[in-house]
Scaffold this active site. Structure first.
Site: not given
Ligand code: DGL
Length: 263
Positions: A17, A49, A79, A190, A192
């Site tokens: 994302s 999310g 993701c 996640c 991030h």
């Molecule tokens: N990086 C994404 C994950 O692994 C989600 C981040 C978002 O909320 O866009 O779930």
């Protein structure tokens, strides 16, 4: 060149994302340095999310179509949120391997008996059926808490990782929410959140393990390609980073570099 040889030298598409998947891109590049990798960050539509399943699915289809046009031999959904939303549909639609991600709860549960585990992820991942099914495989024997951490996505997207005070305050907020001291592990569900690993380590007692799914995902990808003789024979592959917000490309490269320096 034979067709199979051509396919082996085709790129792997990796998307998220936004910028979290850069951490997965980095792990894959480390494990498979000969592969050409194309990354697409969807920062224009971040965060996923808090979106609906339909909205997330629409974005994933657009990105996967782009990877098909680029002739990718496999796609990694870097993701957890996008994987929960639509991995079965993507696998049905595209004729190549689609590798998804889910919180590495199994790894955390294998660390011992009666574990107390906090899963940090997006609200979407934590309320989806995919995670409920995963959790029910383990929650008879372990105590599992679900902690949605939207602010940790935002800090990465807004280039605020350098604001040490803000980062520590935010991490401490989520640790306290779950009485971090009595935990056995935190699962970073996640992509991030990988960027916080070092700081989180400083804030947590040594007894709390930090678990994530990046290595497992890269190893799974390598296995799948290996089984089909689709691994590249090159020594060094190209890493190309794209983003639906052009201005995020430089920052994405900086994040990738930052992980290189942490090696
Ligand atoms: N990086 C994404 C994950 O692994 C989600 C981040 C978002 O909320 O866009 O779930």
């Amino acid at each position: 060149m034979e067709e199979s040889e051509m396919q082996a030298e085709s790129p792997i598409g990796i998307f998220d994302s936004g910028l979290g998947g850069i951490s997965v891109l980095h792990t894959i590049h480390q494990m498979m340095p000969g592969e050409d990798l194309i990354y697409i960050g969807d920062s224009k539509y971040n965060p996923y999310g808090i979106k609906t399943k339909e909205e997330i699915t629409e974005r994933c289809l657009k990105i996967c179509d782009a990877f098909m046009e680029l002739g990718c031999k496999a796609i990694v959904i870097a993701c957890n949120t996008a994987t929960s939303a639509c991995v079965p549909l993507l696998r049905e639609k595209y004729p190549i391997d689609i590798i998804g991600m889910e919180p590495a709860l199994k790894v955390a549960c294998s660390l011992g008996e009666k574990q107390r585990i906090a899963v940090w992820a997006t609200s979407f991942t934590l309320k989806e059926e995919k995670f409920a099914n995963l959790m029910h495989r383990f929650d008879q024997e372990h105590q599992i808490d679900r902690i949605p951490c939207p602010d940790l996505v935002e800090l990465v997207e807004k280039d605020q990782l350098g604001d040490t005070k803000k980062v520590k305050d935010t991490l401490n907020f989520y640790i306290q929410k779950d009485q971090g001291e009595s935990l056995d592990s935190i699962v970073l569900g996640c992509t991030h959140f990988i960027f916080y690993k070092k700081t989180l380590r400083q804030l947590l007692p040594d007894s709390v393990q930090i678990v994530d799914g990046n290595e497992g995902t890269a190893a799974h990808l390598k296995d799948l390609l290996g089984q089909k003789q689709l691994l590249s024979n090159k020594k060094t592959g190209k890493v190309e980073i794209k983003n639906t917000l052009e201005e995020k490309v430089e920052y994405s490269k900086k994040l990738f570099q930052r992980l290189e320096e942490c090696k």
